[in-house]
Design a protein around this motif. Structure first.
Motif, PDB file in Angstrom:
ATOM      1  N   ASP A 139      20.619 -17.037  21.367  1.00 35.95           N
ATOM      2  CA  ASP A 139      20.444 -17.399  19.963  1.00 35.95           C
ATOM      3  C   ASP A 139      19.101 -18.085  19.734  1.00 35.95           C
ATOM      4  O   ASP A 139      18.893 -18.756  18.732  1.00 35.95           O
ATOM      5  N   LYS A 140      18.162 -17.886  20.666  1.00 34.05           N
ATOM      6  CA  LYS A 140      16.852 -18.522  20.569  1.00 34.05           C
ATOM      7  C   LYS A 140      15.782 -17.493  20.230  1.00 34.05           C
ATOM      8  O   LYS A 140      15.615 -16.495  20.932  1.00 34.05           O
ATOM      9  N   ILE A 141      15.060 -17.730  19.139  1.00 38.02           N
ATOM     10  CA  ILE A 141      13.983 -16.834  18.726  1.00 38.02           C
ATOM     11  C   ILE A 141      12.779 -17.041  19.636  1.00 38.02           C
ATOM     12  O   ILE A 141      12.313 -18.157  19.829  1.00 38.02           O
ATOM     13  N   LYS A 142      12.286 -15.941  20.194  1.00 38.55           N
ATOM     14  CA  LYS A 142      11.136 -16.004  21.094  1.00 38.55           C
ATOM     15  C   LYS A 142       9.828 -15.673  20.388  1.00 38.55           C
ATOM     16  O   LYS A 142       8.787 -16.240  20.697  1.00 38.55           O
ATOM     17  N   HIS A 143       9.887 -14.721  19.453  1.00 35.95           N
ATOM     18  CA  HIS A 143       8.642 -14.284  18.821  1.00 35.95           C
ATOM     19  C   HIS A 143       8.962 -13.456  17.582  1.00 35.95           C
ATOM     20  O   HIS A 143      10.014 -12.813  17.513  1.00 35.95           O
ATOM     21  N   ILE A 144       8.048 -13.485  16.613  1.00 32.55           N
ATOM     22  CA  ILE A 144       8.190 -12.694  15.390  1.00 32.55           C
ATOM     23  C   ILE A 144       6.880 -11.947  15.150  1.00 32.55           C
ATOM     24  O   ILE A 144       5.800 -12.536  15.241  1.00 32.55           O
ATOM     25  N   TYR A 145       6.984 -10.658  14.869  1.00 34.67           N
ATOM     26  CA  TYR A 145       5.781  -9.863  14.632  1.00 34.67           C
ATOM     27  C   TYR A 145       6.110  -8.737  13.651  1.00 34.67           C
ATOM     28  O   TYR A 145       7.274  -8.527  13.287  1.00 34.67           O
ATOM     29  N   VAL A 192      16.131  -7.474  19.920  1.00 36.10           N
ATOM     30  CA  VAL A 192      15.267  -7.528  18.745  1.00 36.10           C
ATOM     31  C   VAL A 192      16.100  -7.328  17.487  1.00 36.10           C
ATOM     32  O   VAL A 192      16.966  -6.453  17.437  1.00 36.10           O
ATOM     33  N   MET A 193      15.845  -8.159  16.495  1.00 35.89           N
ATOM     34  CA  MET A 193      16.417  -7.952  15.170  1.00 35.89           C
ATOM     35  C   MET A 193      15.307  -7.429  14.268  1.00 35.89           C
ATOM     36  O   MET A 193      14.279  -8.088  14.107  1.00 35.89           O
ATOM     37  N   PHE A 194      15.498  -6.245  13.730  1.00 40.86           N
ATOM     38  CA  PHE A 194      14.533  -5.701  12.782  1.00 40.86           C
ATOM     39  C   PHE A 194      14.970  -6.072  11.373  1.00 40.86           C
ATOM     40  O   PHE A 194      16.144  -5.936  11.018  1.00 40.86           O
ATOM     41  N   MET A 210       0.822  -1.218   0.000  1.00 45.96           N
ATOM     42  CA  MET A 210       0.000   0.000   0.000  1.00 45.96           C
ATOM     43  C   MET A 210       0.854   1.265   0.000  1.00 45.96           C
ATOM     44  O   MET A 210       0.329   2.370  -0.113  1.00 45.96           O
ATOM     45  N   GLY A 211       2.154   1.095   0.193  1.00 48.08           N
ATOM     46  CA  GLY A 211       3.044   2.250   0.230  1.00 48.08           C
ATOM     47  C   GLY A 211       3.431   2.688   1.624  1.00 48.08           C
ATOM     48  O   GLY A 211       4.100   3.710   1.792  1.00 48.08           O
ATOM     49  N   LYS A 212       3.025   1.916   2.638  1.00 40.62           N
ATOM     50  CA  LYS A 212       3.390   2.251   4.017  1.00 40.62           C
ATOM     51  C   LYS A 212       4.663   1.489   4.410  1.00 40.62           C
ATOM     52  O   LYS A 212       4.753   0.291   4.166  1.00 40.62           O
ATOM     53  N   PRO A 213       5.627   2.151   5.025  1.00 45.74           N
ATOM     54  CA  PRO A 213       6.820   1.430   5.491  1.00 45.74           C
ATOM     55  C   PRO A 213       6.433   0.367   6.520  1.00 45.74           C
ATOM     56  O   PRO A 213       5.626   0.621   7.411  1.00 45.74           O
ATOM     57  N   ALA A 214       6.978  -0.811   6.371  1.00 44.25           N
ATOM     58  CA  ALA A 214       6.697  -1.905   7.304  1.00 44.25           C
ATOM     59  C   ALA A 214       7.967  -2.716   7.496  1.00 44.25           C
ATOM     60  O   ALA A 214       8.860  -2.718   6.646  1.00 44.25           O
ATOM     61  N   ARG A 215       8.040  -3.408   8.627  1.00 44.11           N
ATOM     62  CA  ARG A 215       9.211  -4.233   8.909  1.00 44.11           C
ATOM     63  C   ARG A 215       8.795  -5.409   9.784  1.00 44.11           C
ATOM     64  O   ARG A 215       7.709  -5.419  10.373  1.00 44.11           O
ATOM     65  N   ILE A 216       9.678  -6.390   9.864  1.00 41.77           N
ATOM     66  CA  ILE A 216       9.472  -7.556  10.714  1.00 41.77           C
ATOM     67  C   ILE A 216      10.407  -7.445  11.912  1.00 41.77           C
ATOM     68  O   ILE A 216      11.586  -7.121  11.762  1.00 41.77           O
ATOM     69  N   ALA A 217       9.878  -7.708  13.092  1.00 42.09           N
ATOM     70  CA  ALA A 217      10.680  -7.700  14.316  1.00 42.09           C
ATOM     71  C   ALA A 217      10.835  -9.133  14.819  1.00 42.09           C
ATOM     72  O   ALA A 217       9.851  -9.870  14.924  1.00 42.09           O
ATOM     73  N   VAL A 218      12.067  -9.515  15.094  1.00 38.02           N
ATOM     74  CA  VAL A 218      12.369 -10.851  15.617  1.00 38.02           C
ATOM     75  C   VAL A 218      12.903 -10.679  17.035  1.00 38.02           C
ATOM     76  O   VAL A 218      14.029 -10.223  17.240  1.00 38.02           O
ATOM     77  N   ALA A 219      12.084 -11.003  18.024  1.00 37.65           N
ATOM     78  CA  ALA A 219      12.507 -10.901  19.421  1.00 37.65           C
ATOM     79  C   ALA A 219      13.208 -12.202  19.810  1.00 37.65           C
ATOM     80  O   ALA A 219      12.701 -13.289  19.543  1.00 37.65           O
ATOM     81  N   TYR A 220      14.371 -12.077  20.428  1.00 36.68           N
ATOM     82  CA  TYR A 220      15.130 -13.277  20.764  1.00 36.68           C
ATOM     83  C   TYR A 220      15.911 -13.075  22.057  1.00 36.68           C
ATOM     84  O   TYR A 220      16.070 -11.951  22.556  1.00 36.68           O
ATOM     85  N   LYS A 221      16.384 -14.170  22.592  1.00 40.24           N
ATOM     86  CA  LYS A 221      17.236 -14.145  23.777  1.00 40.24           C
ATOM     87  C   LYS A 221      18.364 -15.125  23.542  1.00 40.24           C
ATOM     88  O   LYS A 221      18.123 -16.309  23.305  1.00 40.24           O
TER      89      LYS A 221
END
Length: 209
Positions: free
Chosen positions: A134-140, A191-193, A121-132
């Protein structure tokens, strides 16, 4: 004999020292691989993704940009069929696959779908990877809105809108598991963006707050 032994020890220490950058890069290799997988999955340039995004933008057109984001989020949430990945296996479905075959998957897939649609749609967006560690806890997912779109909500809804500020606006949380747009952040301390074009960077969530 003693000199020869010291020389061998010195060479060994030098080799260990020179190998440290390589070991560090290997330990961070999962981040590069994950960013590539996410970039492949968020195929916002796909014709059908762009078509569906255009339909959503028209159907939920509003002067209030944050309200439009909320309505689109709710629409996708209501149509979403939650399906877990098999245990021990993480699969990222492409946004185009979810648009073509039905909106279904786990919270990671929801993040990929909604980020791709807003980007289309033209809106900036990104994925956030929350981790602790080397273990990924959540992605949003997060969508960026200009400061003007967020100002009306700063006083009226201080507890329901969560975002990270930069100079021109804020990244609004679109987590499927946080109860709606702007819900609380979940996951690890780090968080890894990931941009939808494959770029990535690491931050401490506590620092960004």
């Amino acid at each position: 004999m003693k000199k020869e032994k010291l020389f061998k020890i010195g060479v060994l220490l030098l080799l260990v020292f020179l190998s440290l950058p390589c070991l560090a890069n290997q330990s961070k290799g999962w981040e590069e691989d994950l960013a590539k997988k996410i970039a492949i999955a968020t195929d916002y340039r796909d014709r059908n993704v762009k078509k569906f995004a255009s339909h959503l933008a028209d159907e939920f057109e509003r002067d209030d940009e944050l309200e439009q984001v909320r309505l689109i989020y709710k629409h996708l949430e209501n149509r979403w069929t939650y399906r877990k990945d098999p245990q021990g296996y993480q699969h990222f479905a492409k946004a185009s696959e979810m648009v073509d075959r039905g909106l279904a998957g786990d919270s990671d897939d929801f993040a990929i779908a909604i980020a791709s649609l807003f980007r289309a749609m033209g809106k900036p967006a990104r994925i956030a990877v929350a981790y602790k560690g080397d273990k990924i806890k959540h992605i949003y997912a997060e969508v960026f809105l200009p400061k003007e779109a967020l100002k009306p909500y700063m006083k009226g809804y201080p507890s329901s809108i969560w975002w990270d500020w930069d100079q021109s606006g804020g990244w609004v949380n679109l987590d499927y598991l946080s109860g709606g747009v702007g819900g609380p952040f979940r996951g690890g301390d780090e968080v890894m963006f990931v941009s939808l074009d494959g770029g990535w960077w690491l931050v401490s969530r506590q620092e960004e707050w």
